[in-house]
Design a protein around this motif. Structure first.
Motif, PDB file in Angstrom:
ATOM      1  N   ASP A 187      54.469 -15.521  14.247  1.00  0.00           N
ATOM      2  CA  ASP A 187      54.672 -14.354  15.108  1.00  0.00           C
ATOM      3  C   ASP A 187      54.253 -13.062  14.411  1.00  0.00           C
ATOM      4  OD1 ASP A 187      56.174 -13.316  17.703  1.00  0.00           O
ATOM      5  OD2 ASP A 187      56.784 -12.031  16.034  1.00  0.00           O
ATOM      6  N   SER A 188      54.738 -12.862  13.185  1.00  0.00           N
ATOM      7  CA  SER A 188      54.419 -11.618  12.485  1.00  0.00           C
ATOM      8  C   SER A 188      52.945 -11.531  12.135  1.00  0.00           C
ATOM      9  CB  SER A 188      55.271 -11.473  11.217  1.00  0.00           C
ATOM     10  OG  SER A 188      55.002 -12.518  10.293  1.00  0.00           O
ATOM     11  N   PHE A 189      52.343 -12.658  11.787  1.00  0.00           N
ATOM     12  CA  PHE A 189      50.920 -12.637  11.457  1.00  0.00           C
ATOM     13  C   PHE A 189      50.085 -12.276  12.686  1.00  0.00           C
ATOM     14  CE2 PHE A 189      46.770 -14.735  10.693  1.00  0.00           C
ATOM     15  CZ  PHE A 189      46.395 -14.014   9.567  1.00  0.00           C
ATOM     16  N   CYS A 190      50.434 -12.834  13.840  1.00  0.00           N
ATOM     17  CA  CYS A 190      49.692 -12.518  15.062  1.00  0.00           C
ATOM     18  C   CYS A 190      49.879 -11.060  15.458  1.00  0.00           C
ATOM     19  CB  CYS A 190      50.135 -13.443  16.195  1.00  0.00           C
ATOM     20  SG  CYS A 190      49.541 -15.147  16.011  1.00  0.00           S
ATOM     21  N   ARG A 191      51.075 -10.532  15.264  1.00  0.00           N
ATOM     22  CA  ARG A 191      51.290  -9.107  15.545  1.00  0.00           C
ATOM     23  C   ARG A 191      50.460  -8.245  14.587  1.00  0.00           C
ATOM     24  NH1 ARG A 191      55.341  -8.057  19.129  1.00  0.00           N
ATOM     25  NH2 ARG A 191      56.788  -9.773  19.578  1.00  0.00           N
ATOM     26  N   GLY A 192      50.385  -8.682  13.336  1.00  0.00           N
ATOM     27  CA  GLY A 192      49.562  -7.961  12.366  1.00  0.00           C
ATOM     28  C   GLY A 192      48.092  -8.009  12.738  1.00  0.00           C
TER      29      GLY A 192
END
Length: 386
Positions: A187-192
């Motif tokens: 999730d955080s990687f995709c948001r990044g």
């Protein structure tokens, strides 16, 4: 309403590829609608690693070559560049990848300019909550027009790589690995990635889907024939259509729904006009998805238990490992080392499951496997229904 063009090319024969792309531009209003003669156009291609074109890991050189011809005929200056994944003690992985993939040769043949993002300087831009600082190769910011020339593949971390994920290569060198360290969940990687995309948003997207990849991509999956090229001025919309071909929904590809939520493009099929061939007319069977995707198909109230049940870890096959150390040098958290018998080993206490080692292994000897036998069984059952 956003527009996406789908055209067919039976193979990588130059005339077939050129015809498919020219048709795509015509359906979308012509090259002149998006690019002016005399402009400097950067083709941001996918040069993930040093793989031959027939391995279908990188953008095929014929797609790049025919696009160069179209742009040259339009009076444009054309540059072709990327930064590959991984890190080497000696030499530069991008330089090697550009040669092995055949991209360097086609760029030279077509009299365009080849650019290795790793040695062209970097600009540091304001980022967001996940990536506070964005490190972007200068050529991406200096071009008049940027075209994301992506490869259609499944991806163990982001489910799919298309127009949006392709722009991760705008980050030069080792900094890509550092971003994996900063964003340790899917999730955080995709948001990044969406934060980065907002800063390096391409003007146009062309996706090489003539030969795609399914399974545990983006480098160790299996080739899949699709016979298509997807084009759009909106990479978010292009990726949504690709996900439909993949047989996935809007929220399955997080970069698409997060990008659409931020107003960076259109992510819902009902708001996208598909021109040319319709996805159902392509006759493509549903893709085999990465093992890492299955947990999201479970009901929400099972999520915490499912994470443990369905955990997927990189696993090294000793027999195939040559001890080249490319995975070790590329691990963002230094969780790998060479054993006494010169084989790579993983310290799972420190592994963050970014799957960089799996993605970059030159020998394809690192698999993504379930850490739980029951999880493996559930995965198989779910995969049959996708």
């Amino acid at each position: 309403m956003s527009k996406v063009a789908i055209t067919r090319s039976a193979d990588y024969e130059p005339k077939n590829v050129q015809q498919a792309m020219e048709e795509g531009f015509e359906l979308l209003g012509g090259v002149e609608r998006y690019i002016k003669p005399g402009q400097k156009v950067l083709l941001k291609v996918n040069v993930l690693s040093a793989k031959k074109p027939e391995q279908n890991v990188t953008t095929h050189p014929q797609v790049i070559g025919q696009l160069i011809d179209i742009l040259h005929n339009h009076g444009c200056e054309v540059l072709v560049g990327d930064s590959s994944g991984g890190n080497m003690v000696e030499g530069n992985p991008t330089e090697k990848a550009l040669k092995i993939t055949g991209i360097a040769d086609v760029v030279k043949e077509k009299k365009a300019k080849l650019i290795n993002f790793d040695n062209q300087g970097v600009e540091i831009l304001q980022g967001g909550d996940v990536f506070p600082k964005l490190y972007v190769a200068k050529p991406v910011l200096e071009a008049d027009v940027v075209i994301s020339v992506a490869k259609f593949k499944t991806h163990g971390l982001t489910l799919m790589t298309g127009g949006v994920k392709n722009m991760f290569g705008a980050v030069p060198g080792r900094q890509k690995a550092n971003y994996h360290k900063e964003a340790q969940t899917i999730d955080s990687f995709c948001r990044g990635l969406v934060e980065l995309y907002s800063a390096v948003k391409p003007h146009f997207t062309v996706v090489d889907g003539i030969m795609a990849m399914e399974g545990n991509g983006p480098s160790a999956g299996k080739s899949k024939y699709c016979g298509t090229i997807v084009m759009s001025p909106d990479a978010i919309s292009a990726d949504r259509v690709l996900a439909d071909i993949l047989n996935c929904g809007y929220k399955d590809v997080l970069t698409t729904c997060y990008g659409a939520e931020k107003g960076l493009g259109v992510g819902k099929l009902e708001d996208i006009e598909i021109l040319g061939t319709q996805p159902k007319e392509l006759g493509i069977t549903p893709f085999v998805l990465p093992n890492t995707k299955m947990v999201s198909k479970l009901p929400g109230f099972l999520t915490s238990m499912a994470v443990s049940l369905m955990q997927v870890i990189p696993d090294i096959e000793d027999e195939g490992c040559t001890g080249c150390s490319f995975c070790i040098n590329s691990c963002p958290v230094d969780a790998m080392e060479l054993s006494e018998n010169k084989k790579a080993v993983i310290d799972y206490d420190h592994c963050i499951s970014c799957y960089c080692c799996h993605e970059l292994c030159p020998q394809k000897t690192i698999e993504l496997r379930h850490n739980n036998r029951l999880g493996k069984l559930v995965s198989k059952l779910l995969n049959r229904r996708l």
